[in-house]
Design a protein around this motif. Structure first.
Motif, PDB file in Angstrom:
ATOM      1  N   UNK A 144       0.892  -1.164   0.000  1.00  0.00           N
ATOM      2  CA  UNK A 144       0.000   0.000   0.000  1.00  0.00           C
ATOM      3  C   UNK A 144       0.928   1.210   0.000  1.00  0.00           C
ATOM      4  N   UNK A 145       1.186   1.716  -1.188  1.00  0.00           N
ATOM      5  CA  UNK A 145       2.205   2.753  -1.380  1.00  0.00           C
ATOM      6  C   UNK A 145       1.547   4.131  -1.231  1.00  0.00           C
ATOM      7  N   UNK A 146       1.942   4.859  -0.198  1.00  0.00           N
ATOM      8  CA  UNK A 146       1.285   6.131   0.132  1.00  0.00           C
ATOM      9  C   UNK A 146       2.045   7.340  -0.415  1.00  0.00           C
ATOM     10  N   UNK A 147       2.976   7.114  -1.328  1.00  0.00           N
ATOM     11  CA  UNK A 147       3.828   8.217  -1.774  1.00  0.00           C
ATOM     12  C   UNK A 147       3.058   9.276  -2.564  1.00  0.00           C
ATOM     13  N   UNK A 148       1.933   8.878  -3.171  1.00  0.00           N
ATOM     14  CA  UNK A 148       1.147   9.885  -3.922  1.00  0.00           C
ATOM     15  C   UNK A 148       0.377  10.804  -2.978  1.00  0.00           C
ATOM     16  N   UNK A 149       0.242  10.421  -1.725  1.00  0.00           N
ATOM     17  CA  UNK A 149      -0.398  11.305  -0.731  1.00  0.00           C
ATOM     18  C   UNK A 149       0.692  12.212  -0.182  1.00  0.00           C
ATOM     19  N   UNK A 150       0.994  13.261  -0.928  1.00  0.00           N
ATOM     20  CA  UNK A 150       2.199  14.046  -0.638  1.00  0.00           C
ATOM     21  C   UNK A 150       1.892  15.522  -0.391  1.00  0.00           C
ATOM     22  N   UNK A 151       0.767  15.775   0.239  1.00  0.00           N
ATOM     23  CA  UNK A 151       0.426  17.182   0.512  1.00  0.00           C
ATOM     24  C   UNK A 151       0.919  17.634   1.890  1.00  0.00           C
ATOM     25  N   UNK A 152       1.465  18.810   1.900  1.00  0.00           N
ATOM     26  CA  UNK A 152       1.700  19.505   3.167  1.00  0.00           C
ATOM     27  C   UNK A 152       0.408  20.249   3.446  1.00  0.00           C
ATOM     28  N   UNK A 153      -0.376  19.759   4.382  1.00  0.00           N
ATOM     29  CA  UNK A 153      -1.745  20.263   4.541  1.00  0.00           C
ATOM     30  C   UNK A 153      -1.791  21.586   5.284  1.00  0.00           C
ATOM     31  N   UNK A 154      -0.855  21.792   6.170  1.00  0.00           N
ATOM     32  CA  UNK A 154      -0.847  23.037   6.931  1.00  0.00           C
ATOM     33  C   UNK A 154       0.540  23.270   7.502  1.00  0.00           C
ATOM     34  N   UNK A 155       0.954  24.517   7.497  1.00  0.00           N
ATOM     35  CA  UNK A 155       2.106  24.925   8.302  1.00  0.00           C
ATOM     36  C   UNK A 155       1.644  26.101   9.141  1.00  0.00           C
ATOM     37  N   UNK A 156       1.655  25.938  10.428  1.00  0.00           N
ATOM     38  CA  UNK A 156       1.220  27.006  11.323  1.00  0.00           C
ATOM     39  C   UNK A 156       2.454  27.646  11.938  1.00  0.00           C
ATOM     40  N   UNK A 157       2.738  28.850  11.489  1.00  0.00           N
ATOM     41  CA  UNK A 157       3.971  29.523  11.909  1.00  0.00           C
ATOM     42  C   UNK A 157       3.879  29.955  13.361  1.00  0.00           C
ATOM     43  N   UNK A 158       2.719  30.483  13.720  1.00  0.00           N
ATOM     44  CA  UNK A 158       2.558  31.009  15.078  1.00  0.00           C
ATOM     45  C   UNK A 158       2.726  29.902  16.116  1.00  0.00           C
ATOM     46  N   UNK A 159       2.175  28.722  15.827  1.00  0.00           N
ATOM     47  CA  UNK A 159       2.209  27.624  16.792  1.00  0.00           C
ATOM     48  C   UNK A 159       3.353  26.641  16.508  1.00  0.00           C
ATOM     49  N   UNK A 160       4.015  26.781  15.362  1.00  0.00           N
ATOM     50  CA  UNK A 160       5.195  25.965  15.093  1.00  0.00           C
ATOM     51  C   UNK A 160       4.909  24.501  14.849  1.00  0.00           C
ATOM     52  N   UNK A 161       4.057  24.224  13.875  1.00  0.00           N
ATOM     53  CA  UNK A 161       3.830  22.821  13.519  1.00  0.00           C
ATOM     54  C   UNK A 161       3.444  22.696  12.052  1.00  0.00           C
ATOM     55  N   UNK A 162       3.517  21.481  11.557  1.00  0.00           N
ATOM     56  CA  UNK A 162       3.038  21.159  10.217  1.00  0.00           C
ATOM     57  C   UNK A 162       2.132  19.944  10.309  1.00  0.00           C
ATOM     58  N   UNK A 163       1.223  19.840   9.341  1.00  0.00           N
ATOM     59  CA  UNK A 163       0.424  18.627   9.193  1.00  0.00           C
ATOM     60  C   UNK A 163       0.756  18.064   7.815  1.00  0.00           C
ATOM     61  N   UNK A 164       1.216  16.825   7.799  1.00  0.00           N
ATOM     62  CA  UNK A 164       1.694  16.245   6.543  1.00  0.00           C
ATOM     63  C   UNK A 164       1.019  14.910   6.263  1.00  0.00           C
ATOM     64  N   UNK A 165       1.005  14.581   4.982  1.00  0.00           N
ATOM     65  CA  UNK A 165       0.588  13.247   4.551  1.00  0.00           C
ATOM     66  C   UNK A 165       1.837  12.354   4.461  1.00  0.00           C
ATOM     67  N   UNK A 166       1.626  11.037   4.321  1.00  0.00           N
ATOM     68  CA  UNK A 166       2.776  10.119   4.381  1.00  0.00           C
ATOM     69  C   UNK A 166       3.821  10.324   3.287  1.00  0.00           C
ATOM     70  N   UNK A 167       3.400  10.812   2.118  1.00  0.00           N
ATOM     71  CA  UNK A 167       4.341  10.922   1.003  1.00  0.00           C
ATOM     72  C   UNK A 167       5.222  12.153   1.041  1.00  0.00           C
TER      73      UNK A 167
END
Lengths: 111, 513
Positions: free
Chosen positions: B99-122
């Motif tokens: 089950x190859x998740x490399x096509x799920x390659x979005x950086x969904x959010x980068x929150x600068x104020x709170x210092x985090x990212x939400x990423x997909x596996x790819x």
């Protein structure tokens, strides 16, 4: 100004992330040279890991793929899909057949 | 082992193709070669998969899991497949579909104020790095030795980086997971519809499950929050090289109080001489004989190359004035050693290379060319107490075993707050069957010997999951039985990564017995 930029960034960041998700389609419009720079150059330009390894195995001046006198497209495709030596294979889900063909054609025509 | 029926497999592949498109499923040799272990210590195709499917969305993952459950087709999830030395993306066994998740390659959010990212596996480390740099976002990634791999996959495998955020698993905050029945759940605060603190408060309400989805086969992570370090004003690097092998314990004991009290927040790594030499030239540049490089030859190579038997850097991140005070404290802690620190600094606004921020690199893969042939490596990773005497015992034991088996010891100790990750690599020539056999035997011996001394591995190669899992045997394997109980409950069809970390679904356990 800075406060505004910070508040706005998460939204901007999301918008700017979208092209990444659409890369599979967008790549078709890129040239082989552009794709080589994007997907292969980390290893295969001067000073790269791939170039260093190849310099121990091929005649002088032939380690950089873009400077090879002869590099058949079929060889590039086979090496990328199967892997060779220290280079792991790269699967189609990561690099499409169309993009690989464009890269291979670009390298072959640099005669 | 449960052999997949060819007709049932093909039926599944056709239904997978109906979900993701025929162009995103692969069969036969194409799948086997695409997902084999590129640095395998035995025939790579003997544990390469029967097929592969690459979804592009959470909904597609759910649909695939439901079909797999209905038809009894085991899936082996992979994010980017660059876990080199631990099997890459390769499965535990042949009878699975990737089950190859490399096509799920979005950086969904980068929150600068709170210092985090939400990423997909790819999403790769390179992707996230370029995204932050290109958008002038003052947050830094933490990355392992090479940056080709997945941010999510590495954190879930408890990978390690070299900034103050280098213990990646501890920086995960909130995950989205597809279960073995195709349901979707969110961990921590994400379980609350419309949660505003999913990536801020890691624990949620009730049992905390993020850790249970790391190094496990209880679900398929499709999103992950990861905390990112605010760009510091300044970094200050103190590099030191030891001329003598036996000075390792002095260095370890000098560093421990600085890690415990937080003076040093990053994860310095004591790398041995061969780890240093291998990025400069192949082994033949130093020695042409067989067996481990003799001590006198190694000493001459050390002198000629200007490196140490142990080499490490202590990098301080933060305000310049604070870093300068802490640098003096570090120097005092090492003042009884007969070496000087080489000091370098970076100031915000200067090029990132040399700052301590990871920049895209594949240089660490140089190790596979150490022997000059088509190389491979098995990474052996026991954990050591943060003590000079304990590290020395582990080092001498393991190095001795490497050399008795005819291999160079390539390794180092990376500092956590109270532990050391002792990461060494058995480097072999893949074309040399006898050497591969020796490498496999050595690896099994290392696992057994380490366990007998109370040292467990924090991570291992796919092929050795069962052997390492068996060493975690307190109370007749109570933890293994607990993992199996959970596995059977949350993955009733037994289709998610059977055998991952030695956790087998019921059908396989009964088949094995």
């Amino acid at each position: 100004m800075r406060a505004f930029a910070i508040a706005a960034l998460p939204v901007l960041a999301f918008a700017a992330a979208l092209p990444l998700a659409q890369r599979a389609q967008a790549q078709a419009g890129k040239s082989g040279q552009e794709l080589f720079a994007e997907r292969c150059a980390a290893c295969h330009v001067e000073g790269g890991f791939g170039t260093r390894v190849l310099s121990r195995r091929v005649p002088e001046g032939q380690a950089e793929l873009e400077k090879r006198e002869t590099l058949p497209a079929a060889l590039t495709i086979a090496v990328v899909r199967r892997g060779i030596g220290s280079m792991p294979q790269i699967r189609e889900a990561e690099l499409s057949d169309a993009d690989l063909q464009a890269i291979a054609n670009y390298l072959e025509k640099r005669l | 082992m449960i052999i997949l029926d060819a007709n049932r497999l093909e039926q599944a592949m056709q239904r997978f193709a109906g979900i993701v498109g025929e162009e995103n499923v692969w069969r036969g040799e194409e799948a086997a070669h695409g997902y084999k272990d590129a640095f395998a210590p035995r025939d790579a195709l003997s544990y390469a998969p029967r097929g592969a499917v690459a979804p592009a969305s959470v909904e597609e993952v759910q649909a695939i899991v439901r079909v797999a459950g209905e038809l009894g087709i085991p899936l082996w999830p992979t994010s980017r497949g660059k876990n080199f030395g631990y099997g890459g993306g390769a499965p535990r066994m042949r009878e699975v579909v990737m089950l190859d998740l490399i096509r799920m390659n979005r950086i969904l959010e980068v929150n600068v104020e709170m210092g985090y990212a939400v990423v997909e596996p790819g999403v790769g480390f390179d992707d996230l790095y370029h995204y932050l740099v290109d958008n002038d976002i003052p947050l830094w990634i933490s990355a392992p030795a090479h940056t080709w791999g997945s941010v999510l996959g590495n954190a879930l495998e408890r990978g390690v980086g070299y900034t103050p955020y280098g213990e990646h698993a501890s920086k995960v905050c909130g995950m989205e997971v597809v279960t073995g029945t195709g349901e979707l759940l969110r961990t921590g605060m994400g379980a609350l519809e419309g949660a505003r603190t999913w990536q801020l408060f890691p624990y949620g309400f009730g049992p905390s499950w993020d850790g249970a989805f790391m190094q496990s086969n209880f679900g398929i992570a499709t999103k992950m929050g990861i905390w990112l370090m605010p760009e510091p004003e300044h970094t200050l690097n103190l590099a030191m090289a030891f001329d003598r092998v036996e000075d390792l314990p002095l260095g370890v004991d000098a560093l421990r109080p600085l890690k415990l009290d937080g003076t040093v927040q990053a994860n310095p790594s004591f790398g041995n001489i061969i780890r240093n030499l291998a990025v400069r030239a192949p082994r033949s540049a130093y020695y042409q004989g067989s067996g481990p490089i003799p001590a006198d030859v190694l000493e001459q190579a050390r002198v000629d190359s200007g490196v140490g038997h142990w080499n490490f850097s202590i990098r301080l991140f933060g305000d310049k004035a604070v870093n300068q005070i802490n640098a003096e404290k570090v120097k005092r802690a090492f003042a009884h050693l007969p070496y000087e620190f080489e000091v370098s600094e970076w100031h915000r606004g200067e090029p990132l290379r040399g700052s301590g921020s990871p920049t895209p690199t594949l240089g660490a893969l140089g190790v596979v060319d150490w022997l000059g042939g088509p190389g491979g490596h098995l990474t052996f990773s026991p954990v050591s107490p943060f003590s000079g005497a304990e590290a020395w015992e582990q080092y001498t034991t393991i190095r001795g075993m490497y050399e008795d088996a005819g291999f160079d010891y390539y390794g180092g100790f990376t500092a956590g707050q109270r532990y050391l990750n002792h990461i060494s690599m058995v480097v072999f020539n893949r074309n040399d069957e006898e050497m591969c056999a020796r490498a496999n035997t050595l690896f099994s011996d290392l696992i057994e010997t380490a366990a007998s001394k109370g040292w467990g591995e924090y991570r291992t190669h796919t092929l050795f999951y069962d052997e390492v899992a068996r060493t975690y045997d307190y109370n007749n394997g109570a933890l293994r039985r607990w993992n199996e109980t959970v596995k059977d409950a949350v993955d009733p069809h037994g289709i998610i990564a059977p055998g991952k970390m030695g956790i087998w679904p019921r059908a396989y356990r009964e088949g094995q017995s």
